[in-house]
Scaffold this motif. Structure first.
Motif, PDB file in Angstrom:
ATOM      1  N   UNK A 126       0.673  -1.105  -0.115  1.00 15.08           N
ATOM      2  CA  UNK A 126       0.072  -0.080   0.065  1.00 15.08           C
ATOM      3  C   UNK A 126       0.728   1.269  -0.201  1.00 15.08           C
ATOM      4  N   UNK A 127       0.468   2.222  -0.189  1.00 13.31           N
ATOM      5  CA  UNK A 127       1.082   3.567  -0.135  1.00 13.31           C
ATOM      6  C   UNK A 127       1.534   4.020   1.011  1.00 13.31           C
ATOM      7  N   UNK A 137       5.849   9.828   4.165  1.00 13.73           N
ATOM      8  CA  UNK A 137       4.313   9.555   4.456  1.00 13.73           C
ATOM      9  C   UNK A 137       3.443   9.007   3.320  1.00 13.73           C
ATOM     10  N   UNK A 138       2.307   8.539   3.622  1.00 17.91           N
ATOM     11  CA  UNK A 138       1.477   7.929   2.319  1.00 17.91           C
ATOM     12  C   UNK A 138       1.512   8.952   1.218  1.00 17.91           C
ATOM     13  N   UNK A 139       1.097  10.305   1.336  1.00 19.37           N
ATOM     14  CA  UNK A 139       1.149  11.033   0.191  1.00 19.37           C
ATOM     15  C   UNK A 139       2.186  11.193  -0.550  1.00 19.37           C
ATOM     16  N   UNK A 140       3.473  11.086   0.054  1.00 16.49           N
ATOM     17  CA  UNK A 140       4.685  11.174  -0.296  1.00 16.49           C
ATOM     18  C   UNK A 140       4.572   9.739  -1.348  1.00 16.49           C
ATOM     19  N   UNK A 141       4.229   8.889  -1.169  1.00 14.90           N
ATOM     20  CA  UNK A 141       4.405   7.672  -1.946  1.00 14.90           C
ATOM     21  C   UNK A 141       3.405   7.662  -3.026  1.00 14.90           C
ATOM     22  N   UNK A 142       2.127   8.174  -2.908  1.00 10.88           N
ATOM     23  CA  UNK A 142       1.093   8.609  -3.995  1.00 10.88           C
ATOM     24  C   UNK A 142       1.782   9.411  -5.120  1.00 10.88           C
TER      25      UNK A 142
END
Length: 162
Positions: A126-127, A137-142
């Protein structure tokens, strides 16, 4: 009951199309459309009219899709790679392209794009998990994944099949 029928007839197609954009699977979209309206009926007393009915239903649809993904995450990870490749937009991209050419292009990408793509596509992470691995963070991964896909498309037009 007539009012609920009218809501369904006015918004079912829109909700189905929205879910198709999320999951790219007609059967799943149909199932989640039904789940969306079931949840809407259960919580109609919470609809206060502050937003459009379609927006409210799309929110329910999105949450129904996320619940589906959460319930099926472990099951999807245990499926053979060929099957899971056909269940996500990223995987459909891989499936539709020349795989060897695509992996060549991925190999030539700079970090962190290469790693994020491989963790997401091959690792099925997952992200949120990718963000944790990268100490981000998740947003960076997305965002990084999105940019990596753009780079693939740019380079792929020139290199796939060579």
């Amino acid at each position: 009951m007539g009012e609920l029928d009218e809501i369904y007839s006015n918004y079912a197609e829109e909700i189905f199309k929205y879910l198709m954009c999320l999951c790219h699977n007609a059967d799943l979209s149909e199932e989640l459309t039904q789940e969306t309206f079931y949840q809407a009926v259960k919580s109609i007393d919470r609809y206060n009219g502050e937003c459009k009915m379609s927006v409210w239903l799309c929110q329910i649809a999105k949450h129904s899709y996320y619940k589906y993904l959460e319930r099926n995450r472990k099951q999807l990870r245990e499926m053979p790679l060929d099957y899971t490749l056909h269940t996500s937009p990223e995987a459909e991209f891989i499936h539709s392209e020349d795989k060897i050419g695509l992996y060549r292009i991925i190999h030539l990408l700079e970090e962190p794009y290469k790693e994020v793509l491989l963790l997401r596509i091959l690792g099925g992470l997952s992200f949120k998990e990718i963000g944790e691995i990268q100490l981000k963070n998740e947003n960076w991964a997305r965002v990084t994944f999105y940019r990596a896909k753009l780079k693939l498309r740019e380079r792929g037009k020139d290199n796939i099949g060579q």
